[in-house]
Scaffold this motif. Sequence first.
Motif, short mmCIF file in Angstrom:
data_model
loop_
_atom_site.label_atom_id
_atom_site.label_comp_id
_atom_site.label_asym_id
_atom_site.label_seq_id
_atom_site.Cartn_x
_atom_site.Cartn_y
_atom_site.Cartn_z
N TYR A 1 -4.51 12.29 -13.07
CA TYR A 1 -4.22 10.89 -13.40
C TYR A 1 -5.12 9.95 -14.32
CZ TYR A 1 -0.14 12.89 -11.01
OH TYR A 1 0.64 13.32 -10.21
N GLY A 2 -4.06 9.55 -15.38
CA GLY A 2 -5.41 8.29 -15.76
C GLY A 2 -5.53 7.05 -14.66
N ALA A 3 -4.62 6.64 -14.14
CA ALA A 3 -4.54 5.88 -12.90
C ALA A 3 -4.36 6.52 -11.62
CB ALA A 3 -4.52 4.84 -13.64
N VAL A 4 -4.42 5.96 -10.26
CA VAL A 4 -4.34 5.58 -8.87
C VAL A 4 -3.81 4.59 -8.65
CG1 VAL A 4 -4.17 7.12 -7.22
CG2 VAL A 4 -5.52 7.59 -9.17
N LEU A 5 -2.62 4.54 -8.02
CA LEU A 5 -2.45 3.22 -6.93
C LEU A 5 -2.80 3.52 -6.14
CD1 LEU A 5 -1.83 -0.11 -7.20
CD2 LEU A 5 0.30 1.57 -7.17
N VAL A 6 -3.36 3.12 -4.98
CA VAL A 6 -3.37 3.61 -3.46
C VAL A 6 -3.23 2.32 -2.75
CG1 VAL A 6 -5.67 3.82 -1.81
CG2 VAL A 6 -5.73 5.27 -3.76
N VAL A 7 -2.29 2.41 -2.11
CA VAL A 7 -1.47 1.31 -1.44
C VAL A 7 -1.77 1.22 0.07
CG1 VAL A 7 0.29 -0.06 -1.17
CG2 VAL A 7 -0.31 1.08 -3.50
N PHE A 8 -2.86 0.64 0.57
CA PHE A 8 -2.64 0.95 1.91
C PHE A 8 -1.37 -0.05 2.92
CE2 PHE A 8 -7.01 1.73 0.57
CZ PHE A 8 -7.60 2.08 1.92
N THR A 9 -0.33 1.21 3.45
CA THR A 9 0.98 0.67 3.70
C THR A 9 1.04 1.44 5.54
OG1 THR A 9 2.87 0.03 2.87
CG2 THR A 9 1.85 2.67 2.20
N CYS A 10 2.34 1.18 5.87
CA CYS A 10 2.75 1.44 6.25
C CYS A 10 4.40 1.35 6.90
CB CYS A 10 2.21 0.35 7.92
SG CYS A 10 2.81 -1.01 7.93
N ASN A 11 5.25 1.47 7.65
CA ASN A 11 6.46 1.58 7.90
C ASN A 11 6.58 0.67 8.76
OD1 ASN A 11 6.30 4.57 6.85
ND2 ASN A 11 6.48 5.38 9.46
N HIS A 12 6.34 0.11 9.56
CA HIS A 12 7.21 -1.18 10.60
C HIS A 12 7.00 -2.26 9.94
CE1 HIS A 12 3.41 -2.49 11.68
NE2 HIS A 12 3.75 -3.15 12.27
N CYS A 13 5.73 -2.59 9.17
CA CYS A 13 5.15 -4.09 8.31
C CYS A 13 6.46 -4.42 7.22
CB CYS A 13 4.18 -3.99 7.95
SG CYS A 13 3.64 -5.98 6.64
N PRO A 14 7.09 -5.49 7.31
CA PRO A 14 7.97 -6.43 6.24
C PRO A 14 7.86 -6.35 5.15
CG PRO A 14 8.09 -7.65 8.33
CD PRO A 14 7.14 -6.89 9.05
N TYR A 15 6.53 -6.75 5.03
CA TYR A 15 5.83 -7.04 3.50
C TYR A 15 5.22 -5.62 2.99
CZ TYR A 15 4.01 -11.48 5.21
OH TYR A 15 4.21 -13.23 5.49
N ALA A 16 5.79 -4.61 3.47
CA ALA A 16 5.20 -3.52 3.34
C ALA A 16 6.30 -2.99 2.80
CB ALA A 16 4.69 -1.72 4.39
N GLN A 17 7.58 -3.12 3.43
CA GLN A 17 8.98 -2.78 3.27
C GLN A 17 9.28 -3.39 1.95
OE1 GLN A 17 10.76 -3.54 7.04
NE2 GLN A 17 9.97 -1.88 8.08
N ALA A 18 9.35 -4.48 1.60
CA ALA A 18 9.59 -5.15 0.69
C ALA A 18 9.34 -3.93 -0.10
CB ALA A 18 9.01 -6.86 0.70
N LYS A 19 8.26 -3.82 -0.75
CA LYS A 19 7.85 -3.33 -1.67
C LYS A 19 8.06 -1.90 -2.11
CE LYS A 19 6.10 -7.51 -1.92
NZ LYS A 19 6.50 -8.29 -2.47
N PHE A 20 8.54 -1.27 -0.85
CA PHE A 20 8.90 0.00 -1.00
C PHE A 20 9.57 0.60 -2.02
CE2 PHE A 20 9.55 1.43 4.23
CZ PHE A 20 8.10 1.08 4.52
N ASP A 21 10.73 -0.26 -2.68
CA ASP A 21 11.18 -0.02 -4.25
C ASP A 21 10.67 -0.50 -4.90
OD1 ASP A 21 14.16 0.57 -2.93
OD2 ASP A 21 14.83 -1.22 -3.07
#
Length: 187
Positions: free
Chosen positions: A37-57
Amino acid sequence: MVQTDSDSELARGDAAPDFELPGVDGDTLALADFAGYGAVLVVFTCNHCPYAQAKFDLLNRVAAEYDDCAVVGINPNDAEDYPEDSFERMVEYVESGEVAYDAYLRDETAEAARAYGAVCTPDPFLLRNADGAGAFTLAYHGRLDDALNPDDEATEVYVTDAIDAVLAGDDVPLDPGPSRGCSIKWP
């Protein structure tokens, strides 16, 4: 839920820390596995956090729309105290389609999160494949978009502008401020 802003010391142009972590698909993946890949977006995230859930889509959309940028979610949270973040629940999120990244990895010891200096979920690090052979460097670390709270509606998506710049071989001109989310639940 403790909300915090990211404060990683990893600077643009720094070599990206390697990782080797188990994925929900049963494979163990290292950063080098994304050398195609030309780029990789590494995102430290989780299942339970509402901030993380808001970015799933948003992250699912980025994974679907960009052929030359892999989206790699890494969950470093303590699954003992936060069972929603267990490996088994990660598998369920992927199987249900709620999470549809290129890879969703489990950082059981949070060693990868510490190496990157991640402090919140989500905490995104956009990596440039500097030489086309997997020598990844940090190109962008900051907000995914301008929706700072889980219920906010984004009007500007910074991460796609950053990815477009990296894939075009340009520097990322954005500096919208640090990412924001729930504090990482350190094991």
